[in-house]
Design a protein around this motif. Structure first.
Motif, PDB file in Angstrom:
ATOM      1  N   THR A   1       0.833  -1.195   0.000  1.00 21.23           N
ATOM      2  CA  THR A   1       0.000   0.000   0.000  1.00 21.23           C
ATOM      3  C   THR A   1       0.872   1.251   0.000  1.00 21.23           C
ATOM      4  OG1 THR A   1      -0.108   0.175   2.417  1.00 21.23           O
ATOM      5  CG2 THR A   1      -1.779  -1.178   1.351  1.00 21.23           C
ATOM      6  N   TRP A   2       0.347   2.286  -0.612  1.00 18.15           N
ATOM      7  CA  TRP A   2       0.877   3.637  -0.439  1.00 18.15           C
ATOM      8  C   TRP A   2      -0.292   4.597  -0.518  1.00 18.15           C
ATOM      9  CZ3 TRP A   2       0.287   7.830  -3.680  1.00 18.15           C
ATOM     10  CH2 TRP A   2       0.901   9.013  -3.234  1.00 18.15           C
ATOM     11  N   THR A   3      -0.298   5.599   0.338  1.00 19.35           N
ATOM     12  CA  THR A   3      -1.276   6.668   0.249  1.00 19.35           C
ATOM     13  C   THR A   3      -0.588   7.977   0.600  1.00 19.35           C
ATOM     14  OG1 THR A   3      -3.488   7.380   0.932  1.00 19.35           O
ATOM     15  CG2 THR A   3      -2.050   6.490   2.643  1.00 19.35           C
ATOM     16  N   LEU A   4      -1.231   9.083   0.256  1.00 16.96           N
ATOM     17  CA  LEU A   4      -0.658  10.393   0.517  1.00 16.96           C
ATOM     18  C   LEU A   4      -0.170  10.491   1.958  1.00 16.96           C
ATOM     19  CD1 LEU A   4      -3.231  12.729  -1.256  1.00 16.96           C
ATOM     20  CD2 LEU A   4      -0.862  12.358  -1.918  1.00 16.96           C
ATOM     21  N   GLY A   5       1.040  10.982   2.119  1.00 15.85           N
ATOM     22  CA  GLY A   5       1.584  11.160   3.455  1.00 15.85           C
ATOM     23  C   GLY A   5       2.441  10.016   3.932  1.00 15.85           C
ATOM     24  N   SER A   6       2.547   8.950   3.153  1.00 15.18           N
ATOM     25  CA  SER A   6       3.325   7.785   3.580  1.00 15.18           C
ATOM     26  C   SER A   6       4.580   7.658   2.710  1.00 15.18           C
ATOM     27  CB  SER A   6       2.484   6.513   3.454  1.00 15.18           C
ATOM     28  OG  SER A   6       3.291   5.363   3.622  1.00 15.18           O
ATOM     29  N   PRO A   7       5.751   7.429   3.317  1.00 16.15           N
ATOM     30  CA  PRO A   7       6.976   7.239   2.529  1.00 16.15           C
ATOM     31  C   PRO A   7       7.145   5.811   2.031  1.00 16.15           C
ATOM     32  CG  PRO A   7       7.509   7.179   4.844  1.00 16.15           C
ATOM     33  CD  PRO A   7       6.026   7.476   4.762  1.00 16.15           C
ATOM     34  N   GLY A   8       6.272   4.922   2.434  1.00 10.60           N
ATOM     35  CA  GLY A   8       6.395   3.504   2.106  1.00 10.60           C
ATOM     36  C   GLY A   8       6.073   2.679   3.329  1.00 10.60           C
ATOM     37  N   ASP A   9       6.364   1.396   3.256  1.00 13.08           N
ATOM     38  CA  ASP A   9       6.003   0.512   4.362  1.00 13.08           C
ATOM     39  C   ASP A   9       7.158  -0.424   4.669  1.00 13.08           C
ATOM     40  OD1 ASP A   9       4.530  -0.681   6.333  1.00 13.08           O
ATOM     41  OD2 ASP A   9       3.405  -1.980   4.991  1.00 13.08           O
ATOM     42  N   CYS A  10       7.427  -0.606   5.943  1.00 13.79           N
ATOM     43  CA  CYS A  10       8.464  -1.505   6.424  1.00 13.79           C
ATOM     44  C   CYS A  10       7.790  -2.573   7.279  1.00 13.79           C
ATOM     45  CB  CYS A  10       9.486  -0.731   7.246  1.00 13.79           C
ATOM     46  SG  CYS A  10      10.949  -1.679   7.722  1.00 13.79           S
ATOM     47  N   MET A  11       7.938  -3.827   6.903  1.00 15.31           N
ATOM     48  CA  MET A  11       7.250  -4.902   7.603  1.00 15.31           C
ATOM     49  C   MET A  11       7.880  -5.170   8.975  1.00 15.31           C
ATOM     50  SD  MET A  11       5.289  -5.308   5.067  1.00 15.31           S
ATOM     51  CE  MET A  11       5.290  -5.117   3.291  1.00 15.31           C
ATOM     52  N   HIS A  12       7.105  -5.805   9.830  1.00 12.08           N
ATOM     53  CA  HIS A  12       7.587  -6.241  11.145  1.00 12.08           C
ATOM     54  C   HIS A  12       8.736  -7.229  10.960  1.00 12.08           C
ATOM     55  CE1 HIS A  12       7.459  -8.476  14.998  1.00 12.08           C
ATOM     56  NE2 HIS A  12       7.068  -7.315  15.496  1.00 12.08           N
TER      57      HIS A  12
END
Length: 576
Positions: free
Chosen positions: A233-244
């Motif tokens: 996922t990506w949405t406005l305001g997010s630099p990306g996602d880092c999993m647990h």
């Protein structure tokens, strides 16, 4: 918390601790309609924050507003706070300084920011705008730098953006299959920031025909019936996602081998000159983590926000009798995010056990779509089979002149929560949403036998079922030609039909909503609402029923409302 080192609201209020207050948008004309300087197609929506370095975002209009006691006045209106030659009133749609709090501004178009000097790059404005930085926050994820981590980028080729406000375009890709991998992080690749609203990556079930596509295609909310599992996922305001660190999304030989990329474009000015080739980069590793991760969604698929409303509360419950069947083992939530659109005021997701609250999973007291709060949990939140997950969304529409409904467009609204968890459960459809009070899990889980509130709901949607034919046939034969007048014979047929267990309460509304997807169903639904209401309800209830019926019809006239999220989801599929 934010990804723009710039206040994401109109008023980065200049109090000592740097906090902004959303309700200040109500104290100036067009307080929620001010253009965002870093995103030409977007608005600032009245929320102020510290910047990413912990300092306070300051502008001259904010100082002037504070000196005016945070109230709109003629003196404040006549000032030119940003020094660009226009008064604050001219920029905010109150050129004659006549607006008072609670009124609709006479001018609601061509609004500009009274704290942002224009033209932006001019010599006059360069120093005055030094308080603004549009630099984006970078993804902070140590896993992407591990020696065994690979990357692959999935993105659309340059594609024309349709000249309409909301578009969803998809493309299906093959994922790496030369090993067994865990996806450990994702990062957006943003080509045209003027139109990008969100990106989703769906894992595809290969039990049916699913193959890569040679070109992008317009897809709506669901890229493909077999591609329903959100893995990126990506949405406005997010630099990306880092999993647990203990879990990852499984791809490759023993995981998803095909994925569907979905881009949501927001083009409110309906320009025909835009193109885009955005996408997402996946970081993946053969050094598998302990658990497979998955994503689970909760929320409400029925939203109706009347104009000029302050607090409209929408709730949804993923009930205990569903989670006891859906979750085969305890699950552990590692990450959560709320999702509403620009009328969203606050949102929380709560965990209950045995009727008692265990804890908040999320709690955005002041929700801001442009600056999402990504909740990460260490240790993860344990959820037991039989727990209950409650979602509450609060909206305000003080400046809206029309009713806003659930829908896929930025100008529509949503109420969802997205929960990343491990270990991945064998859940056929990975969400537990509701349509009004009707939980989807109760409609579809085998344990309920297709019965909701005593109603065999599929039977009422089967055009070949004898009981259904008899029920609806009576209405069509006795109400023909009485669309406006509701003659006695028609009223009698409608009254008899509405006594059926499947045409009462929220399950009845749901079935009529489903029936309204075709022309004959719309006729039947019209009779079932109008003619029943005219003879059986008080004036107050009549108004509400007609409103409900009208909403059903409108949602079908506007195809974007027939489907249902950031985000998101497979909601057209979820409506089954």
């Amino acid at each position: 918390m934010t990804n723009l080192v710039v206040i994401t609201g109109l008023l980065a209020l200049l109090v000592n601790d740097g906090c902004g207050f959303e309700y200040f948008q109500e104290r100036i004309p067009n307080g929620d309609r001010v253009p965002h300087p870093c995103k030409p197609n977007y608005m600032w929506h009245g929320v102020g924050h510290r910047n990413s370095e912990g300092g306070v975002n300051r502008n001259e209009f904010g100082r002037d507003f504070k000196e005016a006691g945070f109230q709109w006045s003629r003196d404040l209106c006549m000032k030119d706070s940003d020094g660009d030659g226009l008064t604050n009133g001219q920029e905010l749609g109150d050129p004659n300084c006549e607006w008072t709090r609670g009124q609709h501004p006479k001018v609601q178009t061509n609004i500009t920011h009274p704290g942002v000097c224009g033209p932006w790059g001019s010599d006059t404005c360069r120093n005055r705008n030094s308080w603004i930085s549009c630099d984006e926050k970078k993804l902070d994820c140590p896993a992407v730098n591990e020696t065994d981590v690979r990357r692959v980028t999935l993105r659309l080729p340059p594609t024309a953006v349709p000249a309409k406000e909301t578009s969803y375009f998809c493309m299906i890709f093959e994922l790496p299959t030369d090993g067994d991998f865990h996806m450990v992080a994702t990062q957006p690749v943003l080509d045209n920031r003027h139109v990008m609203h969100h990106i989703l990556l769906f894992g595809c079930d290969e039990s049916g025909e699913t193959s890569s596509t040679p070109a992008p295609y317009e897809c709506g909310m669901v890229p493909h019936p077999k591609c329903i599992y959100i893995i990126g996922t990506w949405t406005l305001g997010s630099p990306g996602d880092c999993m647990h660190s203990g879990a990852g999304f499984r791809i490759g030989r023993r995981g998803f081998r095909i994925a569907a990329l979905q881009l949501h474009w927001n083009n409110p000015h309906e320009k025909a000159t835009y193109s885009d080739s955005s996408g997402i980069t996946l970081y993946y590793s053969a050094a598998l983590r302990q658990f497979d991760a998955a994503m689970f969604a909760v929320g409400q698929e029925w939203i109706e926000i009347k104009p000029q409303s302050d607090n409209v509360t929408v709730t949804s419950v993923c009930p205990a009798d569903c989670t006891s069947d859906m979750f085969k083992t305890n699950l552990y939530i590692t990450r959560a995010i709320n999702h509403m659109h620009y009328l969203g005021k606050s949102q929380k997701i709560e965990l209950y056990r045995g009727g008692k609250k265990v804890r908040d999973i999320t709690n955005d007291l002041s929700f801001n779509y442009d600056s999402p709060v990504i909740y990460k949990f260490e240790p993860p939140i344990e959820v037991l089979a039989g727990d209950e997950i409650r979602t509450t969304c609060v909206f305000q529409s003080k400046y809206n002149s029309e009713t806003i409904y659930f829908g896929e467009g930025t100008a529509d609204e949503m109420c969802y929560g997205f929960l990343t968890y491990y270990p991945r459960q064998n859940i056929t459809i990975p969400f537990c949403t509701t349509w009004k009070s009707v939980a989807r899990c109760r409609r579809h889980l085998p344990k309920f036998g297709g019965i909701v509130d005593g109603c065999k709901w599929r039977q009422l949607l089967d055009s070949k079922d004898p009981e259904t034919l008899k029920l609806y046939g009576g209405i069509m034969s006795k109400c023909a030609g009485s669309q406006q007048t509701c003659e006695a014979e028609c009223k009698s047929a409608v009254k008899e039909a509405r006594s059926h267990v499947c045409l009462r309460g929220d399950i009845g509304d749901y079935i009529m909503w489903r029936q309204s997807k075709h022309a004959i169903g719309r006729q039947i639904t019209s009779h079932l609402t109008k003619c029943y209401s005219a003879d059986n309800l008080t004036a107050d209830k009549l108004k509400r029923v007609n409103s409900s019926g009208g909403t059903i019809h409108k949602s079908l006239q506007l195809s974007k409302l027939v489907i249902g999220t950031p985000f998101l989801l497979l909601f057209r599929y979820s409506r089954r």
